[in-house]
Design a protein around this motif. Structure first.
Motif, PDB file in Angstrom:
ATOM      1  N   ARG A   1       0.861  -1.186   0.000  1.00 43.31           N
ATOM      2  CA  ARG A   1       0.000   0.000   0.000  1.00 43.31           C
ATOM      3  C   ARG A   1       0.889   1.226   0.000  1.00 43.31           C
ATOM      4  O   ARG A   1       1.888   1.272   0.725  1.00 43.31           O
ATOM      5  N   GLY A   2       0.529   2.220  -0.797  1.00 36.88           N
ATOM      6  CA  GLY A   2       1.233   3.492  -0.811  1.00 36.88           C
ATOM      7  C   GLY A   2       0.217   4.618  -0.848  1.00 36.88           C
ATOM      8  O   GLY A   2      -0.990   4.373  -0.957  1.00 36.88           O
ATOM      9  N   SER A   3       0.679   5.841  -0.763  1.00 37.55           N
ATOM     10  CA  SER A   3      -0.223   6.987  -0.875  1.00 37.55           C
ATOM     11  C   SER A   3      -0.756   7.044  -2.305  1.00 37.55           C
ATOM     12  O   SER A   3       0.014   6.977  -3.258  1.00 37.55           O
ATOM     13  N   GLU A   4      -2.070   7.170  -2.444  1.00 38.73           N
ATOM     14  CA  GLU A   4      -2.693   7.190  -3.773  1.00 38.73           C
ATOM     15  C   GLU A   4      -2.723   8.607  -4.344  1.00 38.73           C
ATOM     16  O   GLU A   4      -3.314   9.505  -3.749  1.00 38.73           O
ATOM     17  N   TYR A   5      -2.097   8.778  -5.473  1.00 37.57           N
ATOM     18  CA  TYR A   5      -2.100  10.055  -6.181  1.00 37.57           C
ATOM     19  C   TYR A   5      -3.190   9.958  -7.253  1.00 37.57           C
ATOM     20  O   TYR A   5      -3.014   9.278  -8.270  1.00 37.57           O
ATOM     21  N   LEU A   6      -4.314  10.607  -6.997  1.00 38.12           N
ATOM     22  CA  LEU A   6      -5.508  10.415  -7.819  1.00 38.12           C
ATOM     23  C   LEU A   6      -5.398  11.095  -9.179  1.00 38.12           C
ATOM     24  O   LEU A   6      -4.891  12.213  -9.295  1.00 38.12           O
ATOM     25  N   VAL A   7      -5.886  10.398 -10.199  1.00 41.28           N
ATOM     26  CA  VAL A   7      -5.914  10.947 -11.555  1.00 41.28           C
ATOM     27  C   VAL A   7      -7.356  10.955 -12.050  1.00 41.28           C
ATOM     28  O   VAL A   7      -8.188  10.176 -11.601  1.00 41.28           O
ATOM     29  N   ASN A   8      -7.648  11.857 -12.987  1.00 49.59           N
ATOM     30  CA  ASN A   8      -9.002  11.922 -13.539  1.00 49.59           C
ATOM     31  C   ASN A   8      -9.152  10.908 -14.677  1.00 49.59           C
ATOM     32  O   ASN A   8      -8.232  10.118 -14.942  1.00 49.59           O
ATOM     33  N   ASP A   9     -10.291  10.934 -15.359  1.00 50.04           N
ATOM     34  CA  ASP A   9     -10.556   9.941 -16.406  1.00 50.04           C
ATOM     35  C   ASP A   9      -9.658  10.106 -17.630  1.00 50.04           C
ATOM     36  O   ASP A   9      -9.622   9.240 -18.518  1.00 50.04           O
ATOM     37  N   LYS A  10      -8.896  11.203 -17.675  1.00 54.52           N
ATOM     38  CA  LYS A  10      -7.949  11.408 -18.770  1.00 54.52           C
ATOM     39  C   LYS A  10      -6.521  11.052 -18.348  1.00 54.52           C
ATOM     40  O   LYS A  10      -5.562  11.272 -19.099  1.00 54.52           O
ATOM     41  N   GLY A  11      -6.394  10.509 -17.131  1.00 52.79           N
ATOM     42  CA  GLY A  11      -5.073  10.116 -16.649  1.00 52.79           C
ATOM     43  C   GLY A  11      -4.213  11.269 -16.197  1.00 52.79           C
ATOM     44  O   GLY A  11      -2.979  11.175 -16.174  1.00 52.79           O
ATOM     45  N   ILE A  12      -4.855  12.379 -15.782  1.00 54.16           N
ATOM     46  CA  ILE A  12      -4.133  13.572 -15.317  1.00 54.16           C
ATOM     47  C   ILE A  12      -4.231  13.659 -13.795  1.00 54.16           C
ATOM     48  O   ILE A  12      -5.318  13.520 -13.227  1.00 54.16           O
ATOM     49  N   PHE A  13      -3.093  13.889 -13.140  1.00 57.70           N
ATOM     50  CA  PHE A  13      -3.075  13.990 -11.680  1.00 57.70           C
ATOM     51  C   PHE A  13      -3.862  15.227 -11.230  1.00 57.70           C
ATOM     52  O   PHE A  13      -3.619  16.336 -11.697  1.00 57.70           O
ATOM     53  N   THR A  14      -4.787  15.027 -10.303  1.00 57.93           N
ATOM     54  CA  THR A  14      -5.683  16.101  -9.868  1.00 57.93           C
ATOM     55  C   THR A  14      -5.119  16.959  -8.739  1.00 57.93           C
ATOM     56  O   THR A  14      -5.660  18.018  -8.439  1.00 57.93           O
ATOM     57  N   GLY A  15      -4.073  16.486  -8.084  1.00 54.77           N
ATOM     58  CA  GLY A  15      -3.556  17.193  -6.914  1.00 54.77           C
ATOM     59  C   GLY A  15      -4.104  16.632  -5.616  1.00 54.77           C
ATOM     60  O   GLY A  15      -3.722  17.062  -4.530  1.00 54.77           O
ATOM     61  N   GLU A  16      -4.995  15.631  -5.729  1.00 54.32           N
ATOM     62  CA  GLU A  16      -5.566  14.983  -4.542  1.00 54.32           C
ATOM     63  C   GLU A  16      -4.754  13.742  -4.182  1.00 54.32           C
ATOM     64  O   GLU A  16      -4.379  12.964  -5.060  1.00 54.32           O
ATOM     65  N   VAL A  17      -4.512  13.585  -2.888  1.00 45.91           N
ATOM     66  CA  VAL A  17      -3.737  12.445  -2.408  1.00 45.91           C
ATOM     67  C   VAL A  17      -4.469  11.778  -1.252  1.00 45.91           C
ATOM     68  O   VAL A  17      -4.936  12.445  -0.326  1.00 45.91           O
ATOM     69  N   ILE A  18      -4.598  10.451  -1.329  1.00 46.21           N
ATOM     70  CA  ILE A  18      -5.101   9.675  -0.197  1.00 46.21           C
ATOM     71  C   ILE A  18      -3.859   9.145   0.516  1.00 46.21           C
ATOM     72  O   ILE A  18      -3.173   8.256   0.010  1.00 46.21           O
ATOM     73  N   PRO A  19      -3.507   9.714   1.674  1.00 49.35           N
ATOM     74  CA  PRO A  19      -2.219   9.411   2.309  1.00 49.35           C
ATOM     75  C   PRO A  19      -2.119   8.007   2.901  1.00 49.35           C
ATOM     76  O   PRO A  19      -3.121   7.389   3.253  1.00 49.35           O
ATOM     77  N   MET A  20      -0.869   7.543   2.970  1.00 48.76           N
ATOM     78  CA  MET A  20      -0.584   6.298   3.667  1.00 48.76           C
ATOM     79  C   MET A  20       0.581   6.528   4.640  1.00 48.76           C
ATOM     80  O   MET A  20       1.274   5.618   5.030  1.00 48.76           O
ATOM     81  N   TRP A  21       0.771   7.811   5.014  1.00 51.25           N
ATOM     82  CA  TRP A  21       1.858   8.118   5.945  1.00 51.25           C
ATOM     83  C   TRP A  21       1.352   8.334   7.373  1.00 51.25           C
ATOM     84  O   TRP A  21       2.147   8.468   8.299  1.00 51.25           O
ATOM     85  N   ASP A  22       0.044   8.385   7.568  1.00 47.93           N
ATOM     86  CA  ASP A  22      -0.479   8.645   8.912  1.00 47.93           C
ATOM     87  C   ASP A  22      -0.908   7.352   9.599  1.00 47.93           C
ATOM     88  O   ASP A  22      -1.152   6.328   8.954  1.00 47.93           O
ATOM     89  N   ALA A  23      -1.010   7.418  10.929  1.00 52.05           N
ATOM     90  CA  ALA A  23      -1.316   6.243  11.735  1.00 52.05           C
ATOM     91  C   ALA A  23      -2.670   5.630  11.386  1.00 52.05           C
ATOM     92  O   ALA A  23      -2.809   4.399  11.308  1.00 52.05           O
TER      93      ALA A  23
END
Length: 250
Positions: free
Chosen positions: A145-167
């Motif tokens: 598992r890693g932090s998810e760097y979200l992309v839109n339906d065109k495969g472009i990074f949106t700037g949203e991150v679902i972190p995996m660094w917190d407890a």
């Protein structure tokens, strides 16, 4: 017959590994950031200013590593906005090809040990998932598992991150894997180097802190349970030192 039933019903043993500072001797995110600058995907000015200042203080040991990393992550996420996933993946592959072998001898051997034992080897890292996936593949680890760097339906990074660094995120990841593999946490292992890995240390019966950051060491010394359970490994040059958390902090 009873012995056979017991073997059939035995739970799995897992080994949970952080990557940055635990397997890899640096941060994959830092390596990715620097390579993005080198290949001119990111303007050099993204490195100048606060990030370079914090890095210089850390490099000369007059500043805090966590402060430097926090500043870098913020700049990194902002710089990657509107990037194509294929571009991020291309540089990620270059990072692993060129830097993926820069790992600690101790954790490389522990990865091999757990894989050979048939344990469920699982990487849980705060680094971007597209980097974690490639690092896991390099070392024969199927689950991660890693932090998810979200992309839109065109495969472009949106700037949203679902972190995996917190407890909280790491706790959920461990629970998910326990449900998937019926893991006996009491017999399992955890390897990490910062306070973000405390959740893994508390959950696993066997915990190892690799070259722990000062903040982590201070917390271990104050926690009676962890103080007894955690083993500290310090790897310097070609020597591996094995210590306990009651080591003096200078």
């Amino acid at each position: 017959m009873k012995g056979m039933e017991g073997d059939l019903m035995a739970k799995n043993i897992a080994a949970f590994f952080d990557i940055d500072g635990t397997i890899h001797r640096n941060s994959l995110l830092i390596e990715h950031f620097k390579m993005l600058v080198k290949y001119e995907y990111i303007d050099i000015m993204s490195w100048e200013g606060k990030v370079k200042e914090k890095f210089s203080k850390w490099e000369t040991r007059t500043g805090d590593y966590d402060d430097y990393l926090e500043e870098l992550v913020e700049t990194y996420v902002e710089a990657l906005k509107n990037f194509k996933k294929e571009d991020m993946d291309f540089i990620a592959k270059r990072v692993i090809d060129l830097r993926g072998n820069r790992v600690y001898k101790y954790t490389r051997e522990r990865l091999e040990y757990h894989i050979n034992k048939g344990h469920k080897v699982i990487i849980i890292s705060g680094s971007p998932d597209f980097l974690v996936a490639k690092m896991a593949e390099r070392y024969g680890v199927k689950d991660y598992r890693g932090s998810e760097y979200l992309v839109n339906d065109k495969g472009i990074f949106t700037g949203e991150v679902i972190p995996m660094w917190d407890a909280k995120s790491k706790k959920k990841a461990i629970a998910d894997f326990c449900g998937k593999y019926d893991i006996d946490l009491g017999k399992s292992y955890a390897y990490g180097d910062t306070t973000g890995d405390l959740t893994m240390f508390k959950k696993a019966g066997n915990a190892v802190a690799i070259n722990p950051a000062k903040r982590l060491l201070e917390k271990l010394k104050k926690d009676k349970e962890l103080k007894e359970k955690v083993t500290i490994i310090v790897e310097r040059k070609d020597v591996i030192y094995k210590l306990k958390p009651n080591v003096e902090i200078i």
